[in-house]
Write an enzyme that holds these catalytic residues in place. Structure first.
Site: not given
Length: 587
Positions: A55, A117-118, A167, A483
């Protein structure tokens, strides 16, 4: 898809809304909460969905797409970890004013707050790093919210907007109604500058003896390069372009002093330090430009023009504040100065222009070739810029290779330099290049990456290979976190704690050529100056699949010039232990 006023599911309404907003490309990954939206997305003939491998890459790809095209980039993820993986690119887009809409799934309305959940409060998490964020809990709100999100992301100071959709909304039945107008009473960005401030700015410009145009990324975002050049050439005032503004003014132009700041050119840094007037257009006086703020440009008055009023006076007092779009400010300034010239009033900057030109000639950008005969990274990037040319798009990672790229590619055009400026996100380059190539399929797109940055998002090579997105990747492989190692060399007595990446030729982990092949790309390698041109030209000839070139370069090469963090810009070094010499009476 359904028409205005028809009965649809919330998921269909979301897809139709995105179509009405003009979306043609989305980068994302499906998951449970967002899954209902992916079903009607499959039927869209307008929107191409690119299935990324992480993602974070979806977000950076949306950024690259937006930065290269000027359109709003779109990414999509599911709830919980899918959404939280977008946090870094959202923060990155916020810092660099990139127009982006992130659509995330959320657990059903009745489950919010139950630690389902999630479930993650992505709206709360991203509130400090978005222009605005929406949580959609009613299906009829979807078209309005999407329309507002795109309007907010793309107007005023651009930035990321989050649309978190439950949802239950996606599964509900609703009537699709795309709004005919957008009403946001609290959101009215000022684009036209106040004429009184423009007149005062012009008066100060005419009275100054040592003015500098300090150009920031706002000039790129407002597509004002042509207007900037017209004003600069009319006045003759020297120009500096920040890291985010590279390409806004041609590097080859006689008035261009280069990039200011920590790793800026001597001419640009000293031009600002010795100026008596700084005309800042779309820049924000950040710490990487100013160094120690108390000692920055001590004798300069400041005209600060920005579309975001919160930036004006935030770090440096503005003697003339101008709120407005960079393009409109530049146009109005030019018209006012033209009228003043017609009335016989002109600025006198000849001695100052000679001083700045002398510094540019005396302290040009350069580098030493490694004594051991190994490959100089600056040479690789210099040749890449020459061979690929100024019409190509370059997306860099973060670190030494980023600084070398901004100095040695040679930028002539806006929207051809993509990088993570404000946040400094390693892993930006490959997915940003992917997004840029989707948005600009006819352009050559090079990702210039370090071996450290590349290993953070190189899985997107699979995305590129599968979806026919033939980017080209130049890995500036110095075997270390370059760096960080440079700072360890200069400030930590060469104690190289945890900066060796073990990507050297003896036993490379990983072998980048084999890795490229495993991902369905062409892998090339080069460790000799004599082979650089031929290797780049071979990569340029391959346009039907992604190409990855492992340039094995010297690990001790450093980025110069440099101003050490927290010190005055007066302390700039153009090489190790070598500082430019200026007489106080020089100008």
């Amino acid at each position: 898809m359904s028409e205005q006023g028809s009965t649809v599911t919330g998921a269909q309404s979301l897809v139709k809304s995105l179509e009405n907003a003009g979306v043609t490309d989305i980068f994302g990954i499906p998951g449970g909460a967002i899954l209902p939206a992916y079903d009607p997305l499959m039927d869209s003939t307008q929107i191409r969905h690119v299935l990324v491998r992480h993602e974070q890459a979806a977000g950076h790809a949306a950024q690259g797409y937006a930065a290269a095209t000027g359109k709003v980039g779109v990414c999509m993820a599911t709830s919980g970890p899918g959404a939280t993986n977008l946090v870094t690119p959202i923060a990155d887009a916020y810092m660099d004013s990139v127009p982006m809409v992130a659509v995330t799934g959320q657990v059903g309305k009745s489950l919010i707050g139950t630690d389902a959940f999630q479930e993650a409060d992505i709206r709360g998490i991203t509130m400090p790093i978005t222009k605005h964020s929406f949580l959609v809990t009613e299906a009829e709100d979807l078209p309005r919210v999407v329309a507002e999100a795109f309007h907010i992301a793309s107007t005023g100071r651009p930035g990321p907007v989050l649309v978190d959709v439950t949802k239950s909304v996606l599964q509900a039945t609703t009537t699709f109604q795309w709004p005919t107008e957008i009403t946001l009473p609290g959101y009215r960005p000022v684009t036209r500058p106040h004429s009184k401030q423009i007149r005062e700015a012009a008066r100060m410009m005419l009275g100054a003896r040592k003015p500098v145009l300090y150009v920031g990324g706002g000039v790129i975002r407002s597509r004002a390069s042509k207007e900037l050049r017209a004003l600069a050439e009319f006045t003759g005032i020297p120009v500096v372009t920040t890291l985010m503004a590279r390409g806004a003014f041609p590097d080859s132009h006689v008035q261009h002093l280069g990039m200011p700041g920590m790793h800026g050119t001597v001419a640009a840094v000293m031009g600002l330090q010795r100026a008596d007037l700084i005309i800042s257009i779309g820049a924000r006086f950040d710490d990487r430009v100013t160094g120690n703020l108390d000692s920055f440009a001590p004798g300069a008055m400041v005209i600060h023009a920005d579309i975001d009023p919160a930036e004006i006076g935030k770090n440096r007092h503005a003697d003339v504040p101008i709120v407005g779009d960079a393009k409109e400010v530049l146009v109005d300034l030019l018209h006012t100065l033209q009228a003043e010239k017609a009335a016989g009033h002109e600025g006198d900057y000849e001695e100052w222009i000679d001083f700045c030109a002398g510094n540019k000639k005396r302290y040009p950008l350069g580098y030493d070739k490694p004594a051991d005969g190994s490959l100089a990274p600056q040479y690789v990037i210099e040749r890449l810029g020459k061979i690929a040319g100024p019409e190509a798009i370059y997306a860099s990672g973060v670190g030494q290779h980023q600084m070398w790229a901004t100095h040695f590619v040679g930028f002539e055009n806006p929207n051809t330099w993509l990088n993570s400026g404000g946040l400094g996100t390693m892993g930006y380059s490959v997915p940003a290049a992917m997004g840029a190539k989707v948005g600009m399929p006819d352009s050559t797109v090079w990702a210039i990456d370090g071996d450290g940055c590349f290993q953070m998002t190189n899985q997107e090579l699979a995305t590129c290979a599968i979806n026919n997105i033939p980017i080209k990747v130049a890995i500036i492989n110095n075997e270390v976190l370059g760096m960080v190692r440079q700072w360890q060399t200069l400030f930590y007595n060469e104690r190289y704690s945890n900066t060796d990446l073990h990507t050297g030729p003896a036993r490379p982990i990983p072998d980048f050529v084999k890795l490229a092949d495993a991902y369905g790309c062409v892998g090339l390698s080069c460790d000799s100056e004599a082979d650089v041109d031929a290797t780049i030209e071979k990569a340029m000839e391959i346009n039907d699949q992604p190409v990855v070139v492992d340039f094995r370069v010297n690990k001790d090469a450093m980025v110069w010039p440099m101003v050490a963090a927290g010190t005055s810009n007066d302390d700039i070094k153009y090489a190790r232990d070598m500082a430019p010499k200026f007489d106080e009476d020089d100008i």
